[in-house]
Write an enzyme that holds these catalytic residues in place. Structure first.
Site, PDB file in Angstrom:
ATOM      1  CG  ASP A  84      -0.355   0.209   2.623  1.00 28.90           C
ATOM      2  OD1 ASP A  84       0.902  -0.561   2.976  1.00 28.90           O
ATOM      3  OD2 ASP A  84      -0.176   1.247   3.089  1.00 28.90           O
TER       4      ASP A  84
ATOM      5  CD  GLU B 108       3.912   1.049   7.013  1.00 26.56           C
ATOM      6  OE1 GLU B 108       4.343   1.789   8.056  1.00 26.56           O
ATOM      7  OE2 GLU B 108       4.050   2.224   5.827  1.00 26.56           O
TER       8      GLU B 108
END
Length: 451
Positions: free
Chosen positions: A92, A156
């Site tokens: 991500d 994250e």
């Protein structure tokens, strides 16, 4: 002396690495599904899973984590009796911010001036590619000498804790003798660095109310208590005159005894404007790695355009407090909330709310894994000695893994050196750093297996 075969193999794989990073960067995998389609993140997770299967990983799975995102897991068995190494990265990315400010489209990997530009190129899709390069180099040169687990996180950057909670609920999944977190970076391009400490973080929202509603500043200003002014006073109390963080009861005088950060280098890396002073006291390393640091992330108040001549009845702010190793983040949160409540003037009604929290981290740099990494980095970066640095940011998963597996050694490396400008516009990765760190990781796995 003949070239290192690992280095030769990684060099030959760099064109494929660029092509793969191009594919991976193209996914708009921002784990904020109010802004970006969830399908983009799911497609990126699928890409990582397919890449692991292609490398012979077993038990490849898309893990549905409690925050509604997916983490990718795979296991590559090694020789009988070999140690297990967990390799971590995240797929991500941060939002691109102002896309018009990018010199080239953020989700199109573009080569310019010797660097590859694109959101996530360094943080941390490049980390995924780094792990793949290291494993491929080993497979081409006698095989992977350890058992390998790979975990690629899907949220994250959002800090929503999905993988941490999943790991806590499935404590056997990520067990390993050593964990390599590929989400840090060298102190400077060409200077091999492991990150030995991380500051933790707490997020607190503070709300101030003084009136039932806004009032005309001409009719009531001067006596009516202004909520925005009260909030500004409270926020100002969090800093001394030199800019040092001053939260009542929170120690702020620790010193950093590792690699130092020259002020001139910091000014250049941070792009501080001419004539503007740095804040705080002590060395730069003291300030950004060893001491708490408060930042006002945002304030709810009327924008300048469209503002009316009113005394404000309410105001809010979101505050970040970075917490150094040795300080408990939960205790720091209590101190910050108490400070704000005590320093809000005029009897204004004040409410504080904890939004998020992550504990700081300190690695054991005396472990055999660190010795193996130091030797590996010395070979991957000829003439350079591995350095130890701190990082002001937080990786909450480190503490979760450290708590779940207290005997595991944790190392933090990665591609996010200062020129990468992670989280900013025009993020980029140095292909030379990608190549050298992939060599270093492969050599580390060899040396660690033999230790």
């Amino acid at each position: 002396m003949s070239p290192n075969p690992i280095a030769e193999t990684v060099a030959s794989l760099m064109p494929k690495a660029k092509a793969e990073l191009t594919e991976l960067v193209a996914f708009k995998s921002v784990a904020d599904f109010d802004q970006f389609p969830k399908s983009e993140s799911e497609a990126a997770a699928g890409w990582v899973a397919d890449a692991l299967r292609a490398e012979g990983f077993q038990d490849v799975a898309l893990l549905d984590t409690p925050d509604g995102t997916q983490s990718v897991y795979g296991f590559l068995p090694g020789p009988e009796g070999a140690p297990t190494v967990l390799l971590y990265a995240h797929y991500d990315v941060q939002p691109p911010l102002d896309e018009a400010a990018w010199a080239t489209p953020p989700f199109e990997l573009t080569e310019r001036d010797g660097r590859w530009y694109g959101r996530g190129s360094a943080d941390c899709k490049g980390g995924v590619i780094m792990h793949l390069l290291a494993l491929r180099a080993l497979k081409a040169n006698g095989g992977v000498p350890v058992s390998v687990k790979v975990i690629a996180e899907g949220s994250e950057e959002q800090g929503t804790g999905g993988l941490e909670r999943y790991a806590e609920n499935h404590p056997d999944l990520l067990t390993a003798d050593t964990i390599v977190i590929g989400d840090a970076g060298n102190f400077r391009v060409g200077l091999p660095t492991v990150t030995s400490t991380l500051r933790g973080m707490t997020l607190v929202r503070v709300s101030v109310d003084t009136l039932e509603g806004n009032l005309h500043s001409g009719q009531f200003g001067g006596a009516a208590p202004d909520a925005l002014a009260a909030l500004v006073r409270a926020l100002d109390s969090l800093r001394a005159a030199d800019g040092s963080t001053t939260v009542d009861g929170l120690t702020s005088d620790a010193a950093w005894d590792g690699l130092q950060y020259e002020e001139s280098d910091f000014r250049r890396d941070a792009k501080v404007l001419d004539g503007v002073e740095l804040i705080g006291e002590g060395t730069v390393a003291d300030r950004i790695w060893a001491r708490p640091a408060v930042t006002v992330l945002g304030i709810d108040c009327p924008p300048v355009i469209g503002a009316t001549p009113s005394v404000q009845a309410a105001a809010r702010a979101l505050i970040s407090l970075r917490v150094p190793p040795g300080v408990d983040a939960a205790e720091a949160t209590k101190l910050l909330r108490a400070h704000l409540e005590a320093h809000t003037p005029w009897g204004a009604q004040v409410r504080t709310e904890q939004i998020g929290q992550g504990q700081p981290f300190r690695a054991d740099t005396t472990s055999p894994a660190y010795a193996a990494m130091a030797e590996a980095m010395g070979e991957a970066y000829p003439g350079e000695e591995m350095q130890y640095a701190g990082q002001g940011g937080s990786i909450p998963l480190c503490n979760t893994l450290s708590s779940l597996y207290p005997r595991a050694e944790i190392l933090l490396i990665g591609l996010s050196e200062p020129e990468a400008q992670i989280h900013a516009v025009n993020e980029s990765v140095s292909p030379e750093e990608l190549e050298r760190l992939s060599v270093a990781e492969a050599l580390f796995l060899q040396k660690y297996a033999a230790s």
